[in-house]
Design a protein around this motif. Sequence first.
Motif, PDB file in Angstrom:
ATOM      1  N   TRP A   1       0.969  -0.955  -0.194  1.00  0.00           N
ATOM      2  CA  TRP A   1      -0.063  -0.206   0.098  1.00  0.00           C
ATOM      3  C   TRP A   1       0.905   1.234   0.108  1.00  0.00           C
ATOM      4  CZ3 TRP A   1      -1.419   3.372   4.314  1.00  0.00           C
ATOM      5  CH2 TRP A   1      -2.548   4.225   4.613  1.00  0.00           C
TER       6      TRP A   1
ATOM      7  N   ASP B   1      -3.269   6.470  -2.410  1.00  0.00           N
ATOM      8  CA  ASP B   1      -3.029   5.119  -3.151  1.00  0.00           C
ATOM      9  C   ASP B   1      -4.351   5.221  -3.753  1.00  0.00           C
ATOM     10  OD1 ASP B   1      -2.354   2.825  -4.180  1.00  0.00           O
ATOM     11  OD2 ASP B   1      -1.779   1.980  -2.777  1.00  0.00           O
TER      12      ASP B   1
ATOM     13  N   ARG C   1      -7.981   0.943  -1.529  1.00  0.00           N
ATOM     14  CA  ARG C   1      -8.628   1.273  -0.147  1.00  0.00           C
ATOM     15  C   ARG C   1      -7.557   0.291   0.618  1.00  0.00           C
ATOM     16  NH1 ARG C   1     -14.406   2.522  -0.036  1.00  0.00           N
ATOM     17  NH2 ARG C   1     -13.899   0.305  -0.967  1.00  0.00           N
ATOM     18  N   LEU C   2      -7.409   0.263   2.268  1.00  0.00           N
ATOM     19  CA  LEU C   2      -6.795  -0.389   2.530  1.00  0.00           C
ATOM     20  C   LEU C   2      -8.622  -1.497   3.369  1.00  0.00           C
ATOM     21  CD1 LEU C   2      -5.445   1.494   5.624  1.00  0.00           C
ATOM     22  CD2 LEU C   2      -4.184  -0.109   3.992  1.00  0.00           C
TER      23      LEU C   2
ATOM     24  N   ILE D   1      -8.037  -3.614   0.889  1.00  0.00           N
ATOM     25  CA  ILE D   1      -7.450  -5.138   1.047  1.00  0.00           C
ATOM     26  C   ILE D   1      -7.304  -5.855   2.271  1.00  0.00           C
ATOM     27  CG2 ILE D   1      -4.681  -5.248   1.907  1.00  0.00           C
ATOM     28  CD1 ILE D   1      -4.143  -2.334   0.624  1.00  0.00           C
TER      29      ILE D   1
ATOM     30  N   ILE E   1       0.110  -5.260   5.866  1.00  0.00           N
ATOM     31  CA  ILE E   1       0.055  -4.556   5.280  1.00  0.00           C
ATOM     32  C   ILE E   1       1.692  -4.352   5.050  1.00  0.00           C
ATOM     33  CG2 ILE E   1       0.243  -1.767   4.624  1.00  0.00           C
ATOM     34  CD1 ILE E   1      -2.388  -3.083   4.071  1.00  0.00           C
TER      35      ILE E   1
ATOM     36  N   THR F   1       4.737  -1.364   3.358  1.00  0.00           N
ATOM     37  CA  THR F   1       4.413   0.530   3.018  1.00  0.00           C
ATOM     38  C   THR F   1       5.378   1.175   3.007  1.00  0.00           C
ATOM     39  OG1 THR F   1       2.775   1.924   3.166  1.00  0.00           O
ATOM     40  CG2 THR F   1       3.224   1.164   5.383  1.00  0.00           C
TER      41      THR F   1
ATOM     42  N   GLN G   1      -3.244   4.889 -10.928  1.00  0.00           N
ATOM     43  CA  GLN G   1      -2.570   3.631 -10.135  1.00  0.00           C
ATOM     44  C   GLN G   1      -0.984   3.833 -10.859  1.00  0.00           C
ATOM     45  OE1 GLN G   1      -4.726   0.760  -9.668  1.00  0.00           O
ATOM     46  NE2 GLN G   1      -5.822   1.503 -12.061  1.00  0.00           N
TER      47      GLN G   1
END
Length: 389
Positions: free
Chosen positions: A7, A12, A15-16, A19, A27, A29, A358
Amino acid sequence: MQQTMRWFGPQDSVRLIDIKQAGATAIVTALHQIPVGDIWTIEAIQERQQIIKDAGLEWTVVESLPVHEEIKRAAGNYLQYIENYKISLKNLSDCGIKIITYNFMPILDWVRTDHNYSNQDSSKALLYNQLAFTFFDVYLLKRPNAENEYSEEEKAKALQFGSQLSDSEKELLFKNVLLGLPGSKINFTAEQILSLLDNYAAIDNKKLRENLIYFLSEVVPIAAACGSKLAVHPDDPPFSVLGLPRIVSTENDFREIFEAVPSSANGLCYCTGSLGANPSNNLEKIIDDFGDRIHFLHLRNVIRENENVFRESEHLNGEAKMEAIIEKLIVLMNERNVSLPMRPDHGFLHSIEEGIEQYPGYSLVGRLKGLAELRGLEAGIGYKLKQLN
């Protein structure tokens, strides 16, 4: 394996919650907003941790804590940047984040010549074409002395390739190759890249390796004292581009790095895609030889169409024999009594997401498809091994 997803932070488009709903539990990141070389403060780390925690997930792997170019060149303020890196490692450890990925690729993080290769089903994939890159290097970028690094036949074929491109296609090729760092939407300009390349004029593989080993001799003891693990990402692609040195591409490269700094905190991000793009790499043997140094998994696949072209493929179909690899990884994890974090690296761009801004290779649906396939394969192999035992 611990199923994770990369992420790129609050900006981004993925979205969390997307995921989490896909079944990932953690995650991967980084704090992309902090300039390379600056200290990651505890406050900045905890702020990102809280965002992830509020979504019902956990930040378990840093990708990446970037290494400043002056460290790679052992020039300028590199000693201060190394001290800053040590502080960031300590701060991450104090916040409970113990796996830190990094790479030692000069200037460019990774390179593809086509970010939207069309598969038979019209999904899009990442592709590297050496002829396209040679045309970019010699005839578009016009890197000084680049023409001396290619044979006459290679240059002729590249020129023929380029003659079939429209002006807009040449512009897109230029943009694709000079994509900025992960998490960034800014591309390098020709002036910037040529200036950066000048800084590496006197640095070959031997010198870059010496600089990496010096860096590791400084930061690995800090990581070890914190109970953290550093995981170097292999070069992508695993061969020289723009005349730059490459020192993390082969089994011999890993052996030299690990023997020079023998602590288990000096480890590897095992990326089947980057390693699989080099036909001389035996991916299963790398697990056998360096299993105790593998701290993070990037599982993806590539197809080598010929000596000039490789492209991203479905996660389970390609040069990497994923069934054998995952079986070896399961045995390794059982032997080490760990659950290694894994993320499905890259993925196809499916039509449902076309038009959404993206980072190339990081659309949601393609990676979730890969995650589901890899989870299923792991479960099936795990069941088989239990039955055999």
